[in-house]
Design a protein around this motif. Sequence first.
Motif, PDB file in Angstrom:
ATOM      1  N   ARG A  70       0.838  -1.207   0.000  1.00 31.83           N
ATOM      2  CA  ARG A  70       0.000   0.000   0.000  1.00 31.83           C
ATOM      3  C   ARG A  70       0.876   1.261   0.000  1.00 31.83           C
ATOM      4  O   ARG A  70       0.551   2.260  -0.645  1.00 31.83           O
ATOM      5  N   GLN A  71       1.972   1.229   0.738  1.00 33.02           N
ATOM      6  CA  GLN A  71       2.893   2.363   0.755  1.00 33.02           C
ATOM      7  C   GLN A  71       3.484   2.597  -0.637  1.00 33.02           C
ATOM      8  O   GLN A  71       3.574   3.728  -1.122  1.00 33.02           O
ATOM      9  N   ALA A  72       3.849   1.516  -1.299  1.00 30.08           N
ATOM     10  CA  ALA A  72       4.425   1.622  -2.642  1.00 30.08           C
ATOM     11  C   ALA A  72       3.395   2.185  -3.624  1.00 30.08           C
ATOM     12  O   ALA A  72       3.728   2.991  -4.502  1.00 30.08           O
ATOM     13  N   GLU A  73       2.141   1.755  -3.493  1.00 31.88           N
ATOM     14  CA  GLU A  73       1.089   2.273  -4.364  1.00 31.88           C
ATOM     15  C   GLU A  73       0.878   3.766  -4.141  1.00 31.88           C
ATOM     16  O   GLU A  73       0.710   4.537  -5.101  1.00 31.88           O
ATOM     17  N   ALA A  74       0.884   4.173  -2.873  1.00 31.95           N
ATOM     18  CA  ALA A  74       0.710   5.600  -2.564  1.00 31.95           C
ATOM     19  C   ALA A  74       1.870   6.412  -3.123  1.00 31.95           C
ATOM     20  O   ALA A  74       1.668   7.492  -3.696  1.00 31.95           O
ATOM     21  N   ASP A  75       3.088   5.900  -2.965  1.00 28.52           N
ATOM     22  CA  ASP A  75       4.250   6.614  -3.505  1.00 28.52           C
ATOM     23  C   ASP A  75       4.153   6.748  -5.019  1.00 28.52           C
ATOM     24  O   ASP A  75       4.442   7.813  -5.585  1.00 28.52           O
ATOM     25  N   ALA A  76       3.735   5.671  -5.695  1.00 29.00           N
ATOM     26  CA  ALA A  76       3.614   5.710  -7.150  1.00 29.00           C
ATOM     27  C   ALA A  76       2.536   6.704  -7.577  1.00 29.00           C
ATOM     28  O   ALA A  76       2.697   7.433  -8.559  1.00 29.00           O
ATOM     29  N   PHE A  77       1.435   6.734  -6.838  1.00 30.30           N
ATOM     30  CA  PHE A  77       0.348   7.666  -7.144  1.00 30.30           C
ATOM     31  C   PHE A  77       0.830   9.105  -7.028  1.00 30.30           C
ATOM     32  O   PHE A  77       0.632   9.922  -7.941  1.00 30.30           O
ATOM     33  N   TYR A  78       1.476   9.439  -5.909  1.00 23.98           N
ATOM     34  CA  TYR A  78       1.898  10.820  -5.701  1.00 23.98           C
ATOM     35  C   TYR A  78       3.082  11.211  -6.573  1.00 23.98           C
ATOM     36  O   TYR A  78       3.321  12.406  -6.803  1.00 23.98           O
ATOM     37  N   ASP A  79       3.815  10.243  -7.093  1.00 28.02           N
ATOM     38  CA  ASP A  79       4.862  10.563  -8.063  1.00 28.02           C
ATOM     39  C   ASP A  79       4.266  11.130  -9.345  1.00 28.02           C
ATOM     40  O   ASP A  79       4.929  11.857 -10.087  1.00 28.02           O
ATOM     41  N   VAL A  80       3.000  10.785  -9.618  1.00 31.52           N
ATOM     42  CA  VAL A  80       2.302  11.342 -10.779  1.00 31.52           C
ATOM     43  C   VAL A  80       1.657  12.676 -10.424  1.00 31.52           C
ATOM     44  O   VAL A  80       1.700  13.633 -11.197  1.00 31.52           O
ATOM     45  N   VAL A  81       1.081  12.768  -9.238  1.00 32.73           N
ATOM     46  CA  VAL A  81       0.352  13.969  -8.832  1.00 32.73           C
ATOM     47  C   VAL A  81       1.301  15.144  -8.592  1.00 32.73           C
ATOM     48  O   VAL A  81       1.040  16.277  -9.023  1.00 32.73           O
ATOM     49  N   ILE A  82       2.410  14.883  -7.911  1.00 30.70           N
ATOM     50  CA  ILE A  82       3.353  15.945  -7.528  1.00 30.70           C
ATOM     51  C   ILE A  82       4.468  15.993  -8.568  1.00 30.70           C
ATOM     52  O   ILE A  82       5.117  14.976  -8.824  1.00 30.70           O
ATOM     53  N   PRO A  83       4.710  17.144  -9.190  1.00 26.28           N
ATOM     54  CA  PRO A  83       5.712  17.213 -10.253  1.00 26.28           C
ATOM     55  C   PRO A  83       7.097  16.778  -9.800  1.00 26.28           C
ATOM     56  O   PRO A  83       7.487  16.971  -8.631  1.00 26.28           O
ATOM     57  N   ALA A  84       7.837  16.183 -10.715  1.00 26.48           N
ATOM     58  CA  ALA A  84       9.224  15.825 -10.435  1.00 26.48           C
ATOM     59  C   ALA A  84      10.013  17.100 -10.168  1.00 26.48           C
ATOM     60  O   ALA A  84       9.757  18.147 -10.754  1.00 26.48           O
ATOM     61  N   GLY A  85      10.954  17.006  -9.283  1.00 29.54           N
ATOM     62  CA  GLY A  85      11.772  18.166  -8.958  1.00 29.54           C
ATOM     63  C   GLY A  85      11.283  18.957  -7.765  1.00 29.54           C
ATOM     64  O   GLY A  85      11.983  19.860  -7.289  1.00 29.54           O
ATOM     65  N   VAL A  86      10.085  18.657  -7.265  1.00 23.75           N
ATOM     66  CA  VAL A  86       9.600  19.329  -6.059  1.00 23.75           C
ATOM     67  C   VAL A  86      10.446  18.865  -4.876  1.00 23.75           C
ATOM     68  O   VAL A  86      10.640  17.658  -4.681  1.00 23.75           O
ATOM     69  N   PRO A  87      10.999  19.787  -4.078  1.00 23.67           N
ATOM     70  CA  PRO A  87      11.830  19.393  -2.927  1.00 23.67           C
ATOM     71  C   PRO A  87      11.081  18.469  -1.980  1.00 23.67           C
ATOM     72  O   PRO A  87       9.855  18.530  -1.865  1.00 23.67           O
ATOM     73  N   ASP A  88      11.836  17.627  -1.294  1.00 17.33           N
ATOM     74  CA  ASP A  88      11.228  16.634  -0.396  1.00 17.33           C
ATOM     75  C   ASP A  88      10.344  17.288   0.665  1.00 17.33           C
ATOM     76  O   ASP A  88       9.273  16.767   1.001  1.00 17.33           O
ATOM     77  N   GLU A  89      10.780  18.436   1.201  1.00 12.73           N
ATOM     78  CA  GLU A  89       9.995  19.068   2.265  1.00 12.73           C
ATOM     79  C   GLU A  89       8.642  19.555   1.731  1.00 12.73           C
ATOM     80  O   GLU A  89       7.617  19.452   2.421  1.00 12.73           O
ATOM     81  N   ASP A  90       8.625  20.053   0.483  1.00  9.47           N
ATOM     82  CA  ASP A  90       7.357  20.481  -0.112  1.00  9.47           C
ATOM     83  C   ASP A  90       6.515  19.279  -0.525  1.00  9.47           C
ATOM     84  O   ASP A  90       5.279  19.313  -0.450  1.00  9.47           O
ATOM     85  N   ARG A  91       7.162  18.214  -0.948  1.00 13.99           N
ATOM     86  CA  ARG A  91       6.440  16.993  -1.293  1.00 13.99           C
ATOM     87  C   ARG A  91       5.722  16.447  -0.061  1.00 13.99           C
ATOM     88  O   ARG A  91       4.559  16.021  -0.136  1.00 13.99           O
ATOM     89  N   LEU A  92       6.399  16.482   1.085  1.00 16.86           N
ATOM     90  CA  LEU A  92       5.770  16.037   2.337  1.00 16.86           C
ATOM     91  C   LEU A  92       4.562  16.906   2.659  1.00 16.86           C
ATOM     92  O   LEU A  92       3.492  16.399   3.029  1.00 16.86           O
ATOM     93  N   THR A  93       4.722  18.216   2.509  1.00 14.91           N
ATOM     94  CA  THR A  93       3.613  19.131   2.789  1.00 14.91           C
ATOM     95  C   THR A  93       2.409  18.818   1.912  1.00 14.91           C
ATOM     96  O   THR A  93       1.271  18.745   2.390  1.00 14.91           O
ATOM     97  N   ALA A  94       2.656  18.631   0.617  1.00 10.67           N
ATOM     98  CA  ALA A  94       1.554  18.343  -0.301  1.00 10.67           C
ATOM     99  C   ALA A  94       0.857  17.037   0.066  1.00 10.67           C
ATOM    100  O   ALA A  94      -0.378  16.960   0.090  1.00 10.67           O
ATOM    101  N   ARG A  95       1.641  16.006   0.353  1.00  6.48           N
ATOM    102  CA  ARG A  95       1.029  14.713   0.676  1.00  6.48           C
ATOM    103  C   ARG A  95       0.228  14.788   1.963  1.00  6.48           C
ATOM    104  O   ARG A  95      -0.859  14.204   2.067  1.00  6.48           O
ATOM    105  N   ARG A  96       0.736  15.500   2.949  1.00  8.15           N
ATOM    106  CA  ARG A  96      -0.006  15.621   4.199  1.00  8.15           C
ATOM    107  C   ARG A  96      -1.275  16.462   3.992  1.00  8.15           C
ATOM    108  O   ARG A  96      -2.317  16.189   4.586  1.00  8.15           O
ATOM    109  N   ALA A  97      -1.178  17.487   3.148  1.00  4.59           N
ATOM    110  CA  ALA A  97      -2.361  18.307   2.870  1.00  4.59           C
ATOM    111  C   ALA A  97      -3.434  17.484   2.177  1.00  4.59           C
ATOM    112  O   ALA A  97      -4.623  17.535   2.539  1.00  4.59           O
TER     113      ALA A  97
END
Length: 552
Positions: free
Chosen positions: A4-31
């Motif tokens: 399930r974790q791998a599926e979520a990571d794969a999903f958000y790899d499509v939703v969140i653009p490549a190159g977004v810093p890890d700290e902003d990626r965390l913010t988006a996923r938590r939001a």
Amino acid sequence: MADRQAEADAFYDVVIPAGVPDEDRLTARRAFAGLLWTKQLYRYDVEEWLDGDPASPPPPWERLRPEPDGRNTAWRNVALADVMSMPDEWEYPWFATWDLAFHTVALAHVDPAFAKAQLVLLCREWAQHPNGQLPAYEWAFSDVNPPVHAWAAWQVYLRDGAWDRDFLIRILAKLLLNLSWWVNRKDSEGSDLFEGGFLGMDNIGVFDRSRQVPKGWRLEQSDATAWMAFVCLSLMRIAQELGRTNHAYDDLATTFLERFLAICRAMRSFGSMGVSLWDEQDGFFYDVLVGPHGETETMRVRSLVGLLPLLAVANCPPWVRGELTDFDESLRWLERHRPDEVASLATTHPADSDALTFAVVDPARMTQLLSRLLDEGEFLSPHGIRSVSAAHRDGVTIDVAGMSMVMHYTPGESDSGLFGGNSNWRGPVWFPLNVLLVDALHTYAAGSAAAMTVEFPTGSGERLGLHDIAQRIEDRLVGLFRPGSDGRRPSDPRDLLDGALWSTQPTFSEYFHGDTGTGLGASHQTGWTALVAHLICTPQSAYDPGESPSDR
């Protein structure tokens, strides 16, 4: 769990653009996670509640009193039993219409079908009043909230790939009813200046609700009128898109253009009384109080109320003039017979004369407003745009109709018990209006203001284009959620504990301190504050007007 974790990571790899810093990626996923979590079944049948249970004693007679003394007695049509997005399932476990519109813009990145269903739901016959009004929120459906539904519908359409014209058709038909309600109910003099009363921003104005205006007076509101210009342009853009494949919508786009132009004329000068919401001396829009004999008093408080006219902007791609013949003919008539008016309200892209930008604020006034907006001593906070100018730290006194009132910049919690004391629009940074302002700046930059530069910040000597300025403001907003050198985020509430468990769980507060960025109000309001994920996930190219979104 690992799958399930791998599926979520794969999903958000499509939703969140490549190159977004890890700290902003965390913010988006938590939001997104918080936003998806705050869905719940909402059941409220007003008729059942008013009439009471047939097997029980009748409800108290007070329940059936007409509004405003009775609660929702004019809304017997409301019969909701639907899964809805809540502002905050813990502290605000009920829907709010204008909150929900902002929710859908963020939701469209992860669940566009649900986002569209939410917008349509509030326009269905078991929610929208027969007179066209949308229900505001549980305790007072008849309150008036800003008309942001059309803007949200267009944003959701774009985020979903700009393919679902059926969705636009459904939402446009119902929003026409809502527009008629505004025109018929909130323009008492037929002046095209609107008196919306309470418009979502709680205590931001000297007169916060229409009933507080002195007897015999009325408040011509900069924000109510600007919202109407804003919604007319949002509806026009939807009608233009539909007109590409169904010319029945061509003349409807023209109708929205005409309504927009009428509102613009009214904002600049109103009839024989000469009421103008624009103050030439201050270079700002203000509310104007009109007395029973035509006397006027200008409410000289600089707040978001005076900046909202900036939101009324829309770009017409080059294909509009070639494909929408009714719209083009009407525009050509206006260009021949009202050239001065059209020249100030419809400006061309520097690289394409067929690409038009419609805006309430002409370039000269926009420069003046931006000098206030981007002044760190006024609206520009280290963490976004303040809701009231910091120039009012020492207070401003308004003397009107025999009354004297003082209002001052309050960057944190309200200093009065108004609205429970935990909600304050007299200084803090609020995400939804910041996102609308950022969106407007990108729209100007993608249109006729493509070559425009202004100082950022005001007085710094550094000049930037509007795309860059919008991005700088976005960075300040997203920066609320970026950990500092001590590991804490500016947005962390004061009582947030230290430690790794807490540092990986950013909170999404209702609003933020205008000077420090500290999170205030409800700490779990991932509803509209989840718009931070929308900022992180939306590329600047989304604002390019050179092609139809449906051509992408």
